[in-house]
Write a protein that holds these residues in place. Sequence first.
Motif, PDB file in Angstrom:
ATOM      1  N   ARG A 136      -0.884  -2.950  -7.145  1.00 10.84           N
ATOM      2  CA  ARG A 136       0.004  -2.979  -5.974  1.00 10.84           C
ATOM      3  C   ARG A 136       0.071  -4.346  -5.304  1.00 10.84           C
ATOM      4  O   ARG A 136       1.109  -4.719  -4.741  1.00 10.84           O
ATOM      5  CB  ARG A 136      -0.427  -1.911  -4.959  1.00 10.84           C
ATOM      6  N   GLU A 171      -4.352   4.206   0.857  1.00 10.50           N
ATOM      7  CA  GLU A 171      -4.693   3.844  -0.515  1.00 10.50           C
ATOM      8  C   GLU A 171      -5.623   4.884  -1.125  1.00 10.50           C
ATOM      9  O   GLU A 171      -5.400   5.365  -2.247  1.00 10.50           O
ATOM     10  CB  GLU A 171      -5.338   2.463  -0.545  1.00 10.50           C
ATOM     11  N   ARG A 172      -6.679   5.212  -0.408  1.00 13.37           N
ATOM     12  CA  ARG A 172      -7.627   6.206  -0.910  1.00 13.37           C
ATOM     13  C   ARG A 172      -6.930   7.541  -1.140  1.00 13.37           C
ATOM     14  O   ARG A 172      -7.137   8.191  -2.172  1.00 13.37           O
ATOM     15  CB  ARG A 172      -8.784   6.374   0.072  1.00 13.37           C
ATOM     16  N   TYR A 191      -3.843   8.182  -1.836  1.00 14.53           N
ATOM     17  CA  TYR A 191      -2.929   8.190  -2.976  1.00 14.53           C
ATOM     18  C   TYR A 191      -3.705   8.352  -4.286  1.00 14.53           C
ATOM     19  O   TYR A 191      -3.270   9.074  -5.193  1.00 14.53           O
ATOM     20  CB  TYR A 191      -2.099   6.912  -2.992  1.00 14.53           C
ATOM     21  N   TYR A 192      -4.854   7.699  -4.385  1.00 15.09           N
ATOM     22  CA  TYR A 192      -5.690   7.889  -5.567  1.00 15.09           C
ATOM     23  C   TYR A 192      -6.187   9.326  -5.660  1.00 15.09           C
ATOM     24  O   TYR A 192      -6.103   9.963  -6.723  1.00 15.09           O
ATOM     25  CB  TYR A 192      -6.880   6.921  -5.552  1.00 15.09           C
ATOM     26  N   TYR A 229      -0.750   1.903  -9.630  1.00 17.97           N
ATOM     27  CA  TYR A 229      -1.033   1.508  -8.246  1.00 17.97           C
ATOM     28  C   TYR A 229      -2.156   0.472  -8.157  1.00 17.97           C
ATOM     29  O   TYR A 229      -2.282  -0.224  -7.158  1.00 17.97           O
ATOM     30  CB  TYR A 229      -1.391   2.757  -7.452  1.00 17.97           C
ATOM     31  N   THR A 274       0.812  -1.213   0.000  1.00 19.28           N
ATOM     32  CA  THR A 274       0.000   0.000   0.000  1.00 19.28           C
ATOM     33  C   THR A 274       0.847   1.266   0.000  1.00 19.28           C
ATOM     34  O   THR A 274       0.321   2.361  -0.193  1.00 19.28           O
ATOM     35  CB  THR A 274      -0.939   0.038   1.222  1.00 19.28           C
ATOM     36  N   PHE A 284     -10.867   0.038  -0.884  1.00 18.72           N
ATOM     37  CA  PHE A 284      -9.644   0.418  -0.182  1.00 18.72           C
ATOM     38  C   PHE A 284      -9.666  -0.129   1.240  1.00 18.72           C
ATOM     39  O   PHE A 284     -10.663  -0.016   1.949  1.00 18.72           O
ATOM     40  CB  PHE A 284      -9.485   1.938  -0.145  1.00 18.72           C
ATOM     41  N   VAL A 334      -8.008  -6.474  -6.429  1.00 14.23           N
ATOM     42  CA  VAL A 334      -7.865  -5.969  -5.064  1.00 14.23           C
ATOM     43  C   VAL A 334      -8.765  -6.753  -4.110  1.00 14.23           C
ATOM     44  O   VAL A 334      -8.298  -7.360  -3.151  1.00 14.23           O
ATOM     45  CB  VAL A 334      -8.202  -4.462  -4.990  1.00 14.23           C
TER      46      VAL A 334
END
Length: 361
Positions: free
Chosen positions: A48, A244-245, A247-248, A45, A4, A239, A324
Amino acid sequence: MDPTNPAAFNHRYEKINKIVLHFVDHGNPTAPLIILVHGFPDFWYGWRYQVPFLTSLGFRVIVPDVRGYGESDSLKVVPGDRHALDFFTWKSVCGDLAALIDFLDNEPVRKRALNIQNGKGKAIFLGHDWGGVIVYRMAMHHPDRVRAVISLSTAYYPPLTTHMPLTTIVKYNPQFKYQLWFAADYGTAEFVNANIEAFVDSIFVPALTDPSYAGKGFFTADSIESAVFGDGTTLPSVFETAQERKYYVDTFKRTGMEGGFNYYKTRHHNYIDEMKLSPFIKHPVLFIAGTDDAALPPSMAKNMPKYISDLHMEKVRGGHWIQVERRKEVNSMITDWLASKALLPEIFEKKAGKKAGGAKL
């Protein structure tokens, strides 16, 4: 490694096919290549959880931001400039991927170890969403660069024999009406760019199988506004961490969404590019569908056996983001299939060793 954490990956920026391509590069430099291709709205990503796993199998794992996404070059398209949209065709992306293989094969350590002498190296291609379309098209535009194809969520469909407008596509596939919004020259990109957090929360959701979510979600909405904001219901997320959220959200706020939306405007361009291509794929293909994918239901794969002779199809219980939400099952299916095709690095390298220095790894 922590998958992550974006900083845990090896990032590279190289001039490939006349553009700067950002890609993640993991694994032994001389190992067999597997190239992971993301879709929309995504970037490197999205893979990942596959990068460390595939590296552990012995692959050199390459994950680009395809042109128009993430940190790779994009192009500003003035509405009505149809020529500029050539930048965003599937053929253009396939050209980047073929050039990326050449670039990697010409790195001294790889070239020397593999005894590459003007040979065209190959890779396994793994795609999701639009990335699935692209990896199928790699097998058509550059068949000599492809060892095998794996597509998550996206069924194969052959080149059209006559051009079909997007409005007609939506008539037969109502869940694609969002593509009409994305293909619009005005309004959608501006609205989404102004509401990135809500957009991310609306589209990165798992399978909405609970009855309380009936009729809800991005792919049942009647407008981009209702798709993004819904009726106020908080939807679950794919997520697992706030990181993670974030980064998006941070990435999309920095890049904007115009590059990704431009891919929805190239239907006629892709039709022209594919007019003379054979509809048949001779490479080994693995297709994995999510049973409850609201965007790309498994039923869309019903005609695949007509066009792909070496085809294996699987399903996992999940929605659109199966790499995911169902990563363990997906990774296991990929491993088993690669083993069945003698494509795991340990098996493949033994076979390659009997040939001319393994020169086409």
